[in-house]
Design an enzyme around this catalytic site. Sequence first.
Site, PDB file in Angstrom:
ATOM      1  N   SER A 205      76.124  62.669  92.046  1.00  0.00           N
ATOM      2  CA  SER A 205      76.218  63.924  91.397  1.00  0.00           C
ATOM      3  C   SER A 205      76.761  65.395  91.122  1.00  0.00           C
ATOM      4  O   SER A 205      76.340  65.767  92.522  1.00  0.00           O
ATOM      5  CB  SER A 205      75.740  63.095  90.426  1.00  0.00           C
ATOM      6  N   GLY A 207      77.531  67.686  88.815  1.00  0.00           N
ATOM      7  CA  GLY A 207      76.825  68.522  87.480  1.00  0.00           C
ATOM      8  C   GLY A 207      78.103  68.295  86.525  1.00  0.00           C
ATOM      9  O   GLY A 207      78.948  67.784  86.078  1.00  0.00           O
ATOM     10  N   GLY A 210      81.931  67.084  87.381  1.00  0.00           N
ATOM     11  CA  GLY A 210      81.894  65.502  87.351  1.00  0.00           C
ATOM     12  C   GLY A 210      80.980  64.352  88.017  1.00  0.00           C
ATOM     13  O   GLY A 210      79.579  65.156  89.209  1.00  0.00           O
ATOM     14  N   GLY A 236      70.333  63.088  85.819  1.00  0.00           N
ATOM     15  CA  GLY A 236      70.392  62.493  86.724  1.00  0.00           C
ATOM     16  C   GLY A 236      69.534  61.030  86.662  1.00  0.00           C
ATOM     17  O   GLY A 236      69.896  59.840  86.855  1.00  0.00           O
ATOM     18  N   ASP A 237      68.835  60.973  86.425  1.00  0.00           N
ATOM     19  CA  ASP A 237      67.785  59.675  85.411  1.00  0.00           C
ATOM     20  C   ASP A 237      68.715  58.989  84.388  1.00  0.00           C
ATOM     21  O   ASP A 237      68.724  57.802  85.204  1.00  0.00           O
ATOM     22  CB  ASP A 237      66.767  60.331  85.019  1.00  0.00           C
TER      23      ASP A 237
END
Length: 292
Positions: A205, A207, A210, A236-237
């Site tokens: 990931s 941010g 992308g 993220g979770d």
Amino acid sequence: MILTITCNPAIDKTIIKNKESFNIGGKGINVSKALNTFGIKSMATGFLGKDNKKSFIDELDSLKIPHHFVLVDGKTRTNTKKIIDNELIEENENGPYIDVDNQNKLKNYLNTYINSIIVISGSASKNINSTYYKELIEIAKQNNCYVILDASKELFKEGIKAIPNCIKPNKQEICELFNIEYDKDLVIEKCKELIKTGIELIVVSLGKEGSIFITKDLVYEVKEIELNYVSSLCAGDSMVAGIAYGIENNLSLLETIKIAVASARCAVEEIGVFSNKDKVLEYMKNVEVNEL
């Protein structure tokens, strides 16, 4: 059932424009919350301090999220997160001391899960050995479970040695793992080498840049779009929850990518995990996946 493991939960205190909000959290608990929005029940486990367990248990009960935490002496930590000019400033407390007996209680509980999806995410109290996640993954893999690991630093470096099925490092974590400066082609090259050890899916990931999804045979990139940005706290979770949802429902890789990315996009428009399944499904329509 999906099992989420949070070894170092937290009460998240978030400050945006001098307004404070409080939520129970910890990365695995956040994944359970997101899955709950999807209508998927997951068992939340890990360690909780006895002194302030009530706020966690009450909220999980109110959301009808099943839970089975190992209770330990002391208080679960409070993390303060400030959003200033779209930048995140974090002040994270240490978690309570977790003795070996309680560490073994969690291992024994994990050993009751067979053919399940196991999400291990977040940090651990400082006294927990860096090999602890590796040990948990080994137990899960012995029981034919699909393991998703979302961790950092030594817990992440040691954990991947047990060959989880999926890992989700962010940009900083993947660069620290390989001891490199970020370069997309180099990261992909390094991740392909890591895939050869047996990891099935690596999700990097990035941010606002992308995300990249890497398997043995394919590399996909998703560019980020302009969003009504509020906070990246649980993006993220939420992405991990989307991955777990896709695996649980036997979705194709492309569909799993789309729902994972859409989940993360919805999360950045709120404080916390996304709270509207229909919005995620709508956002899926605008996720463009490009093969590299």
